[in-house]
Design a protein around this motif. Structure first.
Motif, PDB file in Angstrom:
ATOM      1  N   ILE A  59       0.850  -1.181   0.000  1.00 53.58           N
ATOM      2  CA  ILE A  59       0.000   0.000   0.000  1.00 53.58           C
ATOM      3  C   ILE A  59       0.894   1.242   0.000  1.00 53.58           C
ATOM      4  N   ASN A  60       0.401   2.291  -0.647  1.00 52.74           N
ATOM      5  CA  ASN A  60       1.148   3.539  -0.752  1.00 52.74           C
ATOM      6  C   ASN A  60       0.758   4.439   0.417  1.00 52.74           C
ATOM      7  N   VAL A  61       1.687   4.622   1.352  1.00 54.26           N
ATOM      8  CA  VAL A  61       1.435   5.454   2.524  1.00 54.26           C
ATOM      9  C   VAL A  61       2.497   6.542   2.590  1.00 54.26           C
ATOM     10  N   ASN A  62       2.053   7.789   2.586  1.00 51.46           N
ATOM     11  CA  ASN A  62       2.943   8.946   2.659  1.00 51.46           C
ATOM     12  C   ASN A  62       4.025   8.911   1.584  1.00 51.46           C
ATOM     13  N   THR A  89      -2.164   8.759  13.767  1.00 48.18           N
ATOM     14  CA  THR A  89      -3.567   8.457  13.480  1.00 48.18           C
ATOM     15  C   THR A  89      -4.172   7.812  14.718  1.00 48.18           C
ATOM     16  N   GLU A  90      -5.097   8.509  15.361  1.00 48.40           N
ATOM     17  CA  GLU A  90      -5.654   8.043  16.629  1.00 48.40           C
ATOM     18  C   GLU A  90      -6.850   7.125  16.410  1.00 48.40           C
ATOM     19  N   LEU A  91      -7.052   6.220  17.357  1.00 47.51           N
ATOM     20  CA  LEU A  91      -8.261   5.400  17.388  1.00 47.51           C
ATOM     21  C   LEU A  91      -9.119   5.872  18.545  1.00 47.51           C
ATOM     22  N   GLY A  92     -10.254   6.483  18.216  1.00 47.68           N
ATOM     23  CA  GLY A  92     -11.147   6.993  19.238  1.00 47.68           C
ATOM     24  C   GLY A  92     -12.342   6.089  19.438  1.00 47.68           C
ATOM     25  N   CYS A  93     -13.417   6.382  18.704  1.00 49.87           N
ATOM     26  CA  CYS A  93     -14.648   5.590  18.837  1.00 49.87           C
ATOM     27  C   CYS A  93     -14.539   4.242  18.151  1.00 49.87           C
ATOM     28  N   ASP A  94     -13.709   4.160  17.110  1.00 47.64           N
ATOM     29  CA  ASP A  94     -13.534   2.940  16.310  1.00 47.64           C
ATOM     30  C   ASP A  94     -14.823   2.521  15.616  1.00 47.64           C
ATOM     31  N   ARG A  95     -15.712   3.467  15.353  1.00 44.66           N
ATOM     32  CA  ARG A  95     -16.937   3.160  14.601  1.00 44.66           C
ATOM     33  C   ARG A  95     -17.405   4.340  13.743  1.00 44.66           C
ATOM     34  N   ALA A  96     -16.454   5.094  13.210  1.00 44.07           N
ATOM     35  CA  ALA A  96     -16.726   6.148  12.229  1.00 44.07           C
ATOM     36  C   ALA A  96     -17.637   7.248  12.753  1.00 44.07           C
ATOM     37  N   LYS A 124      -3.472   6.381  -2.888  1.00 42.76           N
ATOM     38  CA  LYS A 124      -2.460   7.080  -2.107  1.00 42.76           C
ATOM     39  C   LYS A 124      -3.040   7.473  -0.748  1.00 42.76           C
ATOM     40  N   VAL A 125      -2.427   6.934   0.291  1.00 49.39           N
ATOM     41  CA  VAL A 125      -2.856   7.220   1.655  1.00 49.39           C
ATOM     42  C   VAL A 125      -1.876   8.210   2.278  1.00 49.39           C
ATOM     43  N   VAL A 126      -2.408   9.259   2.893  1.00 50.66           N
ATOM     44  CA  VAL A 126      -1.575  10.240   3.587  1.00 50.66           C
ATOM     45  C   VAL A 126      -2.057  10.334   5.026  1.00 50.66           C
ATOM     46  N   THR A 127      -1.128  10.176   5.960  1.00 47.42           N
ATOM     47  CA  THR A 127      -1.423  10.332   7.377  1.00 47.42           C
ATOM     48  C   THR A 127      -0.815  11.653   7.862  1.00 47.42           C
ATOM     49  N   ILE A 128      -1.043  11.968   9.121  1.00 48.56           N
ATOM     50  CA  ILE A 128      -0.515  13.210   9.681  1.00 48.56           C
ATOM     51  C   ILE A 128       1.005  13.278   9.564  1.00 48.56           C
ATOM     52  N   GLU A 129       1.665  12.118   9.608  1.00 52.54           N
ATOM     53  CA  GLU A 129       3.129  12.095   9.494  1.00 52.54           C
ATOM     54  C   GLU A 129       3.606  12.481   8.094  1.00 52.54           C
ATOM     55  N   GLY A 130       2.729  12.414   7.109  1.00 52.28           N
ATOM     56  CA  GLY A 130       3.126  12.691   5.736  1.00 52.28           C
ATOM     57  C   GLY A 130       2.880  14.114   5.283  1.00 52.28           C
ATOM     58  N   MET A 157      -6.543  16.153  17.436  1.00 54.70           N
ATOM     59  CA  MET A 157      -5.891  17.131  16.565  1.00 54.70           C
ATOM     60  C   MET A 157      -5.549  16.590  15.186  1.00 54.70           C
ATOM     61  N   SER A 158      -4.949  15.412  15.108  1.00 54.64           N
ATOM     62  CA  SER A 158      -4.525  14.896  13.799  1.00 54.64           C
ATOM     63  C   SER A 158      -5.724  14.688  12.880  1.00 54.64           C
ATOM     64  N   GLY A 159      -6.857  14.244  13.443  1.00 50.02           N
ATOM     65  CA  GLY A 159      -8.051  14.056  12.626  1.00 50.02           C
ATOM     66  C   GLY A 159      -8.575  15.368  12.079  1.00 50.02           C
ATOM     67  N   PHE A 160      -8.585  16.419  12.916  1.00 56.06           N
ATOM     68  CA  PHE A 160      -9.030  17.734  12.454  1.00 56.06           C
ATOM     69  C   PHE A 160      -8.097  18.281  11.381  1.00 56.06           C
ATOM     70  N   ILE A 161      -6.809  18.097  11.567  1.00 54.71           N
ATOM     71  CA  ILE A 161      -5.852  18.595  10.574  1.00 54.71           C
ATOM     72  C   ILE A 161      -6.075  17.926   9.225  1.00 54.71           C
ATOM     73  N   MET A 162      -6.206  16.598   9.236  1.00 56.21           N
ATOM     74  CA  MET A 162      -6.382  15.879   7.969  1.00 56.21           C
ATOM     75  C   MET A 162      -7.704  16.249   7.296  1.00 56.21           C
ATOM     76  N   ALA A 163      -8.750  16.417   8.095  1.00 57.65           N
ATOM     77  CA  ALA A 163     -10.043  16.817   7.530  1.00 57.65           C
ATOM     78  C   ALA A 163      -9.956  18.213   6.927  1.00 57.65           C
ATOM     79  N   THR A 164      -9.237  19.103   7.591  1.00 55.45           N
ATOM     80  CA  THR A 164      -9.095  20.477   7.092  1.00 55.45           C
ATOM     81  C   THR A 164      -8.266  20.516   5.818  1.00 55.45           C
ATOM     82  N   VAL A 165      -7.162  19.792   5.807  1.00 56.88           N
ATOM     83  CA  VAL A 165      -6.315  19.746   4.603  1.00 56.88           C
ATOM     84  C   VAL A 165      -7.114  19.215   3.418  1.00 56.88           C
TER      85      VAL A 165
END
Length: 214
Positions: A59-62, A89-96, A124-130, A157-165
């Motif tokens: 898989i293509n990550v970052n 990438t955090e795991l919070g509710c684990d149910r979207a 292409k997968v991009v995480t906060i680290e990428g 925070m990382s989820g908000f950043i990725m959603a905003t980007v």
């Protein structure tokens, strides 16, 4: 009659074997049989799933092709955190529902906890680290958070950043209500939404400024 039969069985048991040891042996034997049946059913079921043996995938990550051993039922969030070690990438509710696990897939924000890893092959997968540049320069949205100190505990925070980007790729100059709607799929446990939105608006401004410079 049944009591007499039971008594005979007990009397016929060698004295060297205590009743406690006898019962433990029966329980252990039953557990072994049950386990064998479970494993047999599991292996039979696996044989019925097309491609069930195909676990080593790329898989293509970052921007890098990563080779990883993935189970068919494994989510992308699990693979990212526990197989690739990208724990931003955090795991919070684990149910979207909370959005803490948001990543970009072909520039579109997705909840990685609700996607199977096998489904992102060829994407292409991009995480906060990428997000940051190779020289360590932060992404404009990340810098906006530092400028405004927009989070309290920062778990989300990382989820908000990725959603905003992801949102800014479709609307680089949003109004405050537009951006609020665009990232409304992310939840903050501290309920610090006003500061978060201010930081994200600063990030959008930083991104526009960086685009003009480049």
């Amino acid at each position: 009659m049944a009591d007499t039969t039971d008594l005979r069985i007990i009397e016929a048991t060698p004295k060297a074997v205590s009743r406690r040891r006898f019962i433990k042996g029966v329980i252990a034997g039953g557990a072994a049989v049950s386990s064998a049946n479970y494993l047999f059913r599991a292996s039979a079921l696996q044989g019925q799933i097309p491609g069930a043996g195909e676990r080593l995938i790329r898989i293509n990550v970052n921007g890098q092709q990563r080779r990883v051993d993935v189970m068919k039922q494994e989510t992308l969030a699990w693979t990212i955190r526990y197989k690739l070690g990208l724990t931003g990438t955090e795991l919070g509710c684990d149910r979207a529902e909370c959005g803490a696990c948001t990543v970009l897939i072909d520039d579109v924000p997705h909840y990685s906890c609700s996607m199977l890893t096998h489904t992102v092959r060829g994407q292409k997968v991009v995480t906060i680290e990428g997000l940051a540049n190779a020289d360590g320069t932060l992404h404009p949205v990340q810098q906006g958070i530092i400028d405004e100190q927009g989070f309290q505990c920062a778990f989300c925070m990382s989820g908000f950043i990725m959603a905003t980007v992801g949102f800014l790729k479709t609307n680089p100059n949003p109004t405050r209500p537009e951006l609020a709607h665009g990232i409304s799929g992310n939840l903050c446990r501290c309920q610090d939404y006003d500061k978060i939105l201010t930081a994200m608006m600063r990030g959008a401004e930083n991104l526009r400024r960086a685009s003009r410079v480049s």
